[in-house]
Motif scaffolding. Structure first.
Motif, mmCIF file in Angstrom:
data_model
loop_
_atom_site.group_PDB
_atom_site.id
_atom_site.type_symbol
_atom_site.label_atom_id
_atom_site.label_comp_id
_atom_site.label_asym_id
_atom_site.label_seq_id
_atom_site.Cartn_x
_atom_site.Cartn_y
_atom_site.Cartn_z
ATOM 1 N N MET A 1 8.188 -17.595 11.575
ATOM 2 C CA MET A 1 8.736 -18.116 12.817
ATOM 3 C C MET A 1 10.117 -17.538 12.989
ATOM 4 O O MET A 1 10.957 -17.599 11.808
ATOM 5 N N THR A 2 10.655 -17.227 14.084
ATOM 6 C CA THR A 2 12.020 -16.644 14.349
ATOM 7 C C THR A 2 12.999 -17.916 14.092
ATOM 8 O O THR A 2 12.709 -19.034 14.664
ATOM 9 N N LYS A 3 14.271 -17.760 13.901
ATOM 10 C CA LYS A 3 15.017 -18.662 13.462
ATOM 11 C C LYS A 3 15.839 -19.062 15.009
ATOM 12 O O LYS A 3 16.677 -20.208 14.962
ATOM 13 N N LEU A 4 15.528 -18.318 16.122
ATOM 14 C CA LEU A 4 16.145 -18.614 17.328
ATOM 15 C C LEU A 4 14.984 -18.497 18.284
ATOM 16 O O LEU A 4 14.306 -17.468 18.445
ATOM 17 N N ALA A 5 15.037 -19.604 19.232
ATOM 18 C CA ALA A 5 14.043 -19.437 20.469
ATOM 19 C C ALA A 5 14.902 -19.635 21.650
ATOM 20 O O ALA A 5 14.489 -19.126 22.666
ATOM 21 N N ALA A 6 15.939 -20.173 21.612
ATOM 22 C CA ALA A 6 16.770 -20.307 22.812
ATOM 23 C C ALA A 6 18.248 -20.224 22.828
ATOM 24 O O ALA A 6 18.799 -20.501 21.524
ATOM 25 N N ILE A 7 18.878 -19.457 23.557
ATOM 26 C CA ILE A 7 20.450 -19.524 23.602
ATOM 27 C C ILE A 7 20.807 -20.240 24.847
ATOM 28 O O ILE A 7 20.517 -19.845 25.848
ATOM 29 N N GLY A 8 21.932 -21.084 24.573
ATOM 30 C CA GLY A 8 22.445 -21.632 25.820
ATOM 31 C C GLY A 8 23.939 -20.910 25.891
ATOM 32 O O GLY A 8 24.573 -20.895 25.150
ATOM 33 N N PHE A 9 24.324 -20.681 27.008
ATOM 34 C CA PHE A 9 25.638 -20.458 27.516
ATOM 35 C C PHE A 9 26.469 -21.272 28.456
ATOM 36 O O PHE A 9 25.826 -21.875 29.421
ATOM 37 N N ASP A 10 27.565 -21.441 28.063
ATOM 38 C CA ASP A 10 28.632 -22.397 29.093
ATOM 39 C C ASP A 10 28.672 -21.194 30.074
ATOM 40 O O ASP A 10 28.651 -19.948 29.669
#
Length: 234
Positions: A1-10
């Motif tokens: 499983m990838t360690k990241l699924a989503a990235i949030g940006f301000d």
């Protein structure tokens, strides 16, 4: 499983310039009221009004303009000229129509993450103004979801990354504000990436969470892609 699924940006001062327009308008405010009080006193009174009014007006230009008008009324003992009120309102309208200027590496950073992860824009402020800025930025189509919120708290990130990703533990938040973008995201269990901006509103200052294992700081957004690769490889 990838360690990241989503990235949030301000958005403001992470992807495009924002605070410098508030600073420019504040200088205009100080000049307009210079016959009534010293600049430092006016700035302190305005900041106090902004802080006091956050719960009423929220974040954004409209609340800022109302706080300037309130401060002008207070420091002049209700004698502020109508022409000054008019000019403050005009200054607010100018801010609401100012063209968007992306920060260096913003487009490249978002494009590099698009398609690999769920991208979420998580921003505070006035709904119409934030929608306008996103549309003008040319970045809108790269995001899978947009969250325009009144506050950024641990619960905000748990909710956003839960609905649009696979939970906060498999998410990263990128922003210029330690107080709003980084610390509450870390508290939710996400990665928190601080990308400082040259001008940061005083009410967004906070201590660096250096003891947090998932805290990272970048000089600018050109370092985001290498950081993500480092995290995935770790």
């Amino acid at each position: 499983m990838t360690k990241l699924a989503a990235i949030g940006f301000d958005a403001d001062d992470t992807l495009w310039h924002n605070e410098r327009f508030f600073q420019m308008t504040q200088e205009r405010f100080l000049a307009l009221l210079s016959n009534y009080a010293e600049p430092d006193h006016l700035a302190d009174r305005l900041l106090a009004a902004e802080k006091r009014n956050l719960g009423h007006y929220g974040f954004g230009i409209k609340g800022f303009v109302l706080s300037m008008i309130e401060t002008a009324i207070e420091v002049t003992d209700d004698r502020v000229p109508a022409s000054v009120i008019r000019e403050l309102m005009e200054a607010g309208r100018e801010m609401l129509s100012h063209p968007i200027e992306l920060l260096p590496h913003a487009r490249e950073a978002v494009e590099a993450m698009a398609g690999r992860f769920r991208l979420i824009l998580i921003t505070k402020g006035d709904l119409l103004d934030q929608e306008r800025k996103l549309a003008q930025s040319g970045l809108g189509e790269l995001f899978d979801a947009v969250e325009i919120v009144s506050q950024k708290t641990e619960a905000t990130y748990r909710s956003a990354f839960g609905r649009h990703g696979e939970g906060p533990e498999r998410a990263m938040m990128v922003g210029n504000s330690l107080k709003s973008d980084v610390i509450p995201a870390l508290d939710a269990g996400s990665w928190g990436v601080h990308v400082p901006h040259a001008v940061t509103w005083e009410l967004e200052h906070a201590d660096h969470p250096d003891a947090q294992a998932r805290f990272r700081e970048l000089a600018d957004l050109s370092g985001l892609a290498p950081l993500v690769e480092e995290i995935l490889a770790g």
